[in-house]
Design a protein around this motif. Structure first.
Motif, short mmCIF file in Angstrom:
data_model
loop_
_atom_site.label_atom_id
_atom_site.label_comp_id
_atom_site.label_asym_id
_atom_site.label_seq_id
_atom_site.Cartn_x
_atom_site.Cartn_y
_atom_site.Cartn_z
N PHE A 219 3.30 8.13 -1.44
CA PHE A 219 4.63 8.33 -0.85
C PHE A 219 4.55 8.12 0.67
CE2 PHE A 219 7.31 11.89 0.99
CZ PHE A 219 8.56 11.35 0.73
N ASN A 220 3.54 8.71 1.29
CA ASN A 220 3.39 8.63 2.75
C ASN A 220 3.07 7.19 3.18
OD1 ASN A 220 3.21 9.49 5.37
ND2 ASN A 220 1.30 10.63 5.13
N LEU A 221 2.09 6.58 2.51
CA LEU A 221 1.72 5.19 2.86
C LEU A 221 2.87 4.22 2.61
CD1 LEU A 221 -1.91 5.34 1.51
CD2 LEU A 221 -1.32 4.59 3.83
N GLY A 222 3.79 4.62 1.75
CA GLY A 222 4.94 3.77 1.43
C GLY A 222 5.77 3.39 2.64
N ILE A 223 5.74 4.23 3.67
CA ILE A 223 6.55 3.91 4.86
C ILE A 223 5.96 2.69 5.59
CG2 ILE A 223 5.42 5.41 6.59
CD1 ILE A 223 8.30 6.32 7.41
N LEU A 224 4.63 2.53 5.49
CA LEU A 224 4.00 1.36 6.11
C LEU A 224 4.32 0.10 5.29
CD1 LEU A 224 0.48 2.74 7.14
CD2 LEU A 224 2.65 2.84 8.40
N ALA A 225 4.28 0.27 3.96
CA ALA A 225 4.62 -0.86 3.09
C ALA A 225 6.06 -1.29 3.35
CB ALA A 225 4.43 -0.45 1.63
N ARG A 226 6.93 -0.30 3.56
CA ARG A 226 8.34 -0.62 3.82
C ARG A 226 8.48 -1.37 5.16
NH1 ARG A 226 13.57 3.54 4.12
NH2 ARG A 226 15.06 1.89 4.58
N ALA A 227 7.71 -0.93 6.16
CA ALA A 227 7.77 -1.61 7.47
C ALA A 227 7.29 -3.06 7.33
CB ALA A 227 6.94 -0.84 8.49
N ASN A 228 6.26 -3.26 6.52
CA ASN A 228 5.79 -4.64 6.30
C ASN A 228 6.87 -5.48 5.62
OD1 ASN A 228 3.35 -3.94 7.38
ND2 ASN A 228 2.23 -3.90 5.44
N ARG A 229 7.46 -4.89 4.58
CA ARG A 229 8.44 -5.62 3.77
C ARG A 229 9.74 -5.89 4.54
NH1 ARG A 229 8.01 -2.02 -0.07
NH2 ARG A 229 9.96 -0.98 0.44
N GLU A 230 10.25 -4.84 5.17
CA GLU A 230 11.59 -4.96 5.76
C GLU A 230 11.57 -5.40 7.22
OE1 GLU A 230 13.99 -1.46 5.08
OE2 GLU A 230 13.43 -1.39 2.97
N LEU A 231 10.47 -5.12 7.92
CA LEU A 231 10.47 -5.41 9.35
C LEU A 231 9.46 -6.49 9.73
CD1 LEU A 231 10.55 -1.69 10.69
CD2 LEU A 231 12.48 -3.14 10.03
N GLY A 232 8.72 -6.98 8.73
CA GLY A 232 7.72 -8.03 9.00
C GLY A 232 6.51 -7.51 9.76
N ALA A 233 6.22 -6.22 9.66
CA ALA A 233 5.01 -5.67 10.31
C ALA A 233 3.78 -6.09 9.51
CB ALA A 233 5.10 -4.15 10.37
#
Ligand code: AVI
Length: 348
Positions: A219-233
């Motif tokens: 759940f916590n690491l999901g925020i990084l996955a979301r940043a990669n997916r949605e923000l191109g990080a």
């Protein structure tokens, strides 16, 4: 048969979901890097959070459900018939079902949630289950709501429902400001039914946020996955580790994502440097003593009417009533350091 009235969801909020980039850039630019916890709850994150609620180590959900179930008649009596029930962050309205069953005479139910599809789906389901109930869903970031939608029937009072100890995810000053807003929205004679997680031993708290199956870590690491997916990080998820210690001085669980090596992450044409062991804070979960929370609520314009707890005093449900017709302006909330340093009061 009398049919439920379901108004199509209205939309209140200009800032829905669009702040991720600016808030991520601002948060990662701070000396102590932060990613705001609201961005943990995308579709995948919300599913994982539901899974967390079922975990053996995560006691808050089942304990709150037990308290609500065991005291439902008294709770329903205090809410009163003829009220307009407003739920902040309603999700799938799972806890509300039980309440609604015991509130046959209410003027209407207003679920507020940031996720439009989930809001509509659960409102349609509820409408089928509660013939005669008027449901007026509001799609909004509940922190931003400035007005409660009207119901066809004139309510005798407005009662807010804020379960799950979600108030613990606010810092104490922000919690008081939010409670003030609820008091203003509910108006005179308004009420608030709220769940709070109590201070207790680390031995209970830390496993609840560091479960054996690693669901909270995902759940916590999901925020990084979301940043990669949605923000191109370009966060390398294998180079960060979940950790959630209890900060006893502050009375809060802190969720961290700890960098496993020195590294650079790119986001929005910027570089964010991480030292080995440096961490991003993704969530605080404050724990309260009963007097500590009642004091905070009092300063925000609510007085405690009644509270219920489980046998082990892990969790409390409180019914509060709007005290002031004119709550203090948000800059004037004295003594909001009640949380740090309070002794633990639950059985350990
Ligand atoms: C939503 N909120 C009340 C949860 C909590 O316990 O603070 C969020 C959570 N984070 C990790 N586990 C659960």
């Amino acid at each position: 048969m009398i049919h439920a009235t379901l108004t199509p969801p209205s939309f209140d909020g200009t800032r829905l979901c669009d702040g991720f980039l600016s808030e991520a850039v601002a948060g990662l630019s701070q000396a102590q890097k932060v990613l705001p916890c609201k961005f943990l709850y995308d579709e995948e994150g919300s599913k994982l959070f539901n899974e967390i609620c079922e975990l053996e180590e995560y006691y808050p959900t089942r304990t709150e459900n037990e308290i609500l179930r065991d005291n439902i008649d008294e709770i329903a009596g205090l809410i009163g018939s003829g009220c307009r029930l407003v739920e902040f962050g309603s999700g799938d309205s799972a806890k509300t079902r039980h309440l609604l069953t015991h509130l046959p005479g209410i003027a209407g139910y207003i679920p507020i949630d940031i996720s439009g599809p989930q809001l509509l789906e659960s409102a349609v389901r509820l409408a089928g289950e509660f013939p005669g109930l008027e449901i007026v869903p509001l799609e909004a970031d509940y922190e931003e709501v400035s007005e409660i939608p009207h119901t066809i029937r004139r309510p005798q009072r407005t009662v807010a429902f804020f379960p799950g100890s979600t108030i613990g995810n606010f810092e104490p000053l922000a919690a008081a400001v939010f409670l003030q807003r609820i008091a203003l929205l509910c108006g005179s004679d308004g009420g608030l039914l709220i769940g709070i997680d109590r201070k207790k031993s680390k031995r209970i708290l830390e496993p609840a946020y560091n479960d054996r199956r690693g669901v909270t870590a995902k759940f916590n690491l999901g925020i990084l996955a979301r940043a990669n997916r949605e923000l191109g990080a370009d966060f390398d998820l294998s180079a960060f580790r979940h950790r959630a210690p209890y900060n006893e001085t502050r009375g809060r669980i802190e969720m961290h994502l700890v960098s496993q090596r020195a590294q650079i992450v790119h986001l929005d044409s910027r570089e964010f440097r991480f030292e080995d062991g440096e961490y991003i804070t993704t969530e605080y979960s404050y724990k309260y003593t009963l007097p500590g929370f009642a004091g905070l609520a009092l300063r925000a314009g609510f007085e405690l009417v009644r509270h219920w707890e489980d046998r082990d005093r892990l969790f409390s449900v409180l019914f509060l009533r709007v005290r002031d017709r004119k709550p203090r302006p948000s800059g004037d909330l004295p003594g909001l350091d009640a949380t740090p340093g309070e002794a633990s009061e639950s059985r350990q």
